[in-house]
Scaffold this motif. Structure first.
Motif, PDB file in Angstrom:
ATOM      1  N   MET A  98      -7.811  20.796  83.997  1.00 54.96           N
ATOM      2  CA  MET A  98      -8.789  20.049  83.252  1.00 54.96           C
ATOM      3  C   MET A  98      -8.470  18.555  83.170  1.00 54.96           C
ATOM      4  O   MET A  98      -9.343  17.740  83.309  1.00 54.96           O
ATOM      5  N   PRO A  99      -7.227  18.169  82.941  1.00 50.97           N
ATOM      6  CA  PRO A  99      -6.971  16.738  82.835  1.00 50.97           C
ATOM      7  C   PRO A  99      -6.842  16.034  84.171  1.00 50.97           C
ATOM      8  O   PRO A  99      -6.403  14.904  84.224  1.00 50.97           O
ATOM      9  N   GLY A 100      -7.235  16.652  85.283  1.00 58.73           N
ATOM     10  CA  GLY A 100      -7.035  16.072  86.598  1.00 58.73           C
ATOM     11  C   GLY A 100      -7.843  14.829  86.907  1.00 58.73           C
ATOM     12  O   GLY A 100      -7.473  14.053  87.774  1.00 58.73           O
ATOM     13  N   HIS A 101      -8.961  14.620  86.243  1.00 57.92           N
ATOM     14  CA  HIS A 101      -9.793  13.450  86.498  1.00 57.92           C
ATOM     15  C   HIS A 101      -9.037  12.196  86.073  1.00 57.92           C
ATOM     16  O   HIS A 101      -8.423  12.164  85.003  1.00 57.92           O
ATOM     17  N   PRO A 102      -9.043  11.141  86.900  1.00 64.03           N
ATOM     18  CA  PRO A 102      -8.258   9.927  86.577  1.00 64.03           C
ATOM     19  C   PRO A 102      -8.564   9.334  85.204  1.00 64.03           C
ATOM     20  O   PRO A 102      -7.642   8.869  84.523  1.00 64.03           O
ATOM     21  N   GLU A 103      -9.810   9.356  84.779  1.00 64.16           N
ATOM     22  CA  GLU A 103     -10.141   8.804  83.459  1.00 64.16           C
ATOM     23  C   GLU A 103      -9.540   9.669  82.354  1.00 64.16           C
ATOM     24  O   GLU A 103      -9.044   9.143  81.353  1.00 64.16           O
ATOM     25  N   ARG A 104      -9.550  10.986  82.529  1.00 66.04           N
ATOM     26  CA  ARG A 104      -8.961  11.869  81.518  1.00 66.04           C
ATOM     27  C   ARG A 104      -7.449  11.680  81.459  1.00 66.04           C
ATOM     28  O   ARG A 104      -6.868  11.642  80.375  1.00 66.04           O
ATOM     29  N   VAL A 105      -6.821  11.551  82.607  1.00 64.39           N
ATOM     30  CA  VAL A 105      -5.378  11.335  82.636  1.00 64.39           C
ATOM     31  C   VAL A 105      -5.040  10.035  81.908  1.00 64.39           C
ATOM     32  O   VAL A 105      -4.108   9.981  81.108  1.00 64.39           O
ATOM     33  N   ARG A 106      -5.805   8.992  82.163  1.00 66.96           N
ATOM     34  CA  ARG A 106      -5.554   7.699  81.511  1.00 66.96           C
ATOM     35  C   ARG A 106      -5.734   7.805  79.994  1.00 66.96           C
ATOM     36  O   ARG A 106      -4.933   7.265  79.225  1.00 66.96           O
ATOM     37  N   VAL A 107      -6.769   8.521  79.558  1.00 69.99           N
ATOM     38  CA  VAL A 107      -6.986   8.723  78.122  1.00 69.99           C
ATOM     39  C   VAL A 107      -5.774   9.411  77.513  1.00 69.99           C
ATOM     40  O   VAL A 107      -5.257   8.987  76.474  1.00 69.99           O
ATOM     41  N   LEU A 108      -5.296  10.458  78.154  1.00 69.10           N
ATOM     42  CA  LEU A 108      -4.153  11.200  77.629  1.00 69.10           C
ATOM     43  C   LEU A 108      -2.906  10.322  77.556  1.00 69.10           C
ATOM     44  O   LEU A 108      -2.145  10.380  76.583  1.00 69.10           O
ATOM     45  N   GLU A 109      -2.704   9.501  78.570  1.00 63.53           N
ATOM     46  CA  GLU A 109      -1.554   8.587  78.546  1.00 63.53           C
ATOM     47  C   GLU A 109      -1.650   7.620  77.372  1.00 63.53           C
ATOM     48  O   GLU A 109      -0.669   7.372  76.680  1.00 63.53           O
ATOM     49  N   LEU A 110      -2.834   7.073  77.153  1.00 65.34           N
ATOM     50  CA  LEU A 110      -3.015   6.115  76.055  1.00 65.34           C
ATOM     51  C   LEU A 110      -2.828   6.778  74.694  1.00 65.34           C
ATOM     52  O   LEU A 110      -2.286   6.166  73.773  1.00 65.34           O
ATOM     53  N   LEU A 111      -3.249   8.022  74.560  1.00 62.79           N
ATOM     54  CA  LEU A 111      -3.186   8.704  73.272  1.00 62.79           C
ATOM     55  C   LEU A 111      -1.783   9.195  72.923  1.00 62.79           C
ATOM     56  O   LEU A 111      -1.547   9.628  71.796  1.00 62.79           O
ATOM     57  N   GLN A 112      -0.855   9.102  73.835  1.00 67.18           N
ATOM     58  CA  GLN A 112       0.510   9.549  73.543  1.00 67.18           C
ATOM     59  C   GLN A 112       1.156   8.755  72.411  1.00 67.18           C
ATOM     60  O   GLN A 112       2.049   9.245  71.732  1.00 67.18           O
ATOM     61  N   ASN A 113       0.699   7.527  72.209  1.00 65.02           N
ATOM     62  CA  ASN A 113       1.278   6.678  71.164  1.00 65.02           C
ATOM     63  C   ASN A 113       0.576   6.827  69.824  1.00 65.02           C
ATOM     64  O   ASN A 113       0.899   6.115  68.884  1.00 65.02           O
ATOM     65  N   GLY A 114      -0.400   7.716  69.742  1.00 60.19           N
ATOM     66  CA  GLY A 114      -1.114   7.935  68.493  1.00 60.19           C
ATOM     67  C   GLY A 114      -2.604   7.761  68.662  1.00 60.19           C
ATOM     68  O   GLY A 114      -3.093   7.413  69.745  1.00 60.19           O
ATOM     69  N   PRO A 115      -3.357   8.006  67.579  1.00 63.33           N
ATOM     70  CA  PRO A 115      -4.824   7.913  67.636  1.00 63.33           C
ATOM     71  C   PRO A 115      -5.286   6.513  68.040  1.00 63.33           C
ATOM     72  O   PRO A 115      -4.663   5.511  67.693  1.00 63.33           O
ATOM     73  N   ILE A 116      -6.384   6.482  68.785  1.00 65.73           N
ATOM     74  CA  ILE A 116      -6.970   5.217  69.244  1.00 65.73           C
ATOM     75  C   ILE A 116      -8.483   5.283  69.041  1.00 65.73           C
ATOM     76  O   ILE A 116      -9.112   6.275  69.423  1.00 65.73           O
ATOM     77  N   PRO A 117      -9.070   4.223  68.473  1.00 62.65           N
ATOM     78  CA  PRO A 117     -10.525   4.188  68.358  1.00 62.65           C
ATOM     79  C   PRO A 117     -11.178   4.242  69.744  1.00 62.65           C
ATOM     80  O   PRO A 117     -10.655   3.664  70.711  1.00 62.65           O
ATOM     81  N   VAL A 118     -12.303   4.914  69.831  1.00 61.78           N
ATOM     82  CA  VAL A 118     -13.003   5.052  71.109  1.00 61.78           C
ATOM     83  C   VAL A 118     -13.341   3.684  71.689  1.00 61.78           C
ATOM     84  O   VAL A 118     -13.217   3.478  72.901  1.00 61.78           O
ATOM     85  N   ARG A 119     -13.710   2.730  70.841  1.00 57.85           N
ATOM     86  CA  ARG A 119     -14.044   1.391  71.351  1.00 57.85           C
ATOM     87  C   ARG A 119     -12.837   0.751  72.040  1.00 57.85           C
ATOM     88  O   ARG A 119     -12.979   0.033  73.023  1.00 57.85           O
TER      89      ARG A 119
END
Length: 109
Positions: free
Chosen positions: A1-22
């Motif tokens: 499921m996380p194979g799409h590049p945008e999903r992978v990038r989202v997961l990487e960014l969220l590793q440091n905690g919650p992030i606003p969608v904007r």
């Protein structure tokens, strides 16, 4: 499921905690509709949760296991990439006739 590049990038960014969608939009630089679709996939799979704070929506990893999984995947990929870069040298040592000449051509051509 996380194979799409945008999903992978989202997961990487969220590793440091919650992030606003904007803020995710600014970091990933995709159309809002595309990010929305990718976040929906991650939410349906239980990897990401949404947090509503007034009118703002933030996203976060669903739990620590997701971050651990991402770290393990990163280590495995790094080892694979490192191993691939060592493979040509090992092949050349094993059989110098298989080595490529400069420019990517076979030494026999």
């Amino acid at each position: 499921m996380p194979g799409h590049p945008e999903r992978v990038r989202v997961l990487e960014l969220l590793q440091n905690g919650p992030i606003p969608v904007r803020d995710l939009l600014g970091e990933i630089e995709v159309e809002p509709s595309s990010l929305s679709q990718q976040l929906a996939v991650l939410r349906r799979s239980g990897i990401v949760v949404s947090i509503r704070e007034g009118s703002a929506v933030s996203c976060a990893l669903a739990g620590g296991n997701v971050a651990e999984l991402l770290g393990a995947a990163r280590r495995i990929l790094f080892e694979l990439i490192t191993g691939q870069s060592e493979l040509p040298a090992e092949l050349q040592q094993a059989n110098p006739q298989l080595a490529l000449a400069p420019g990517g051509t076979s030494p026999r051509s």
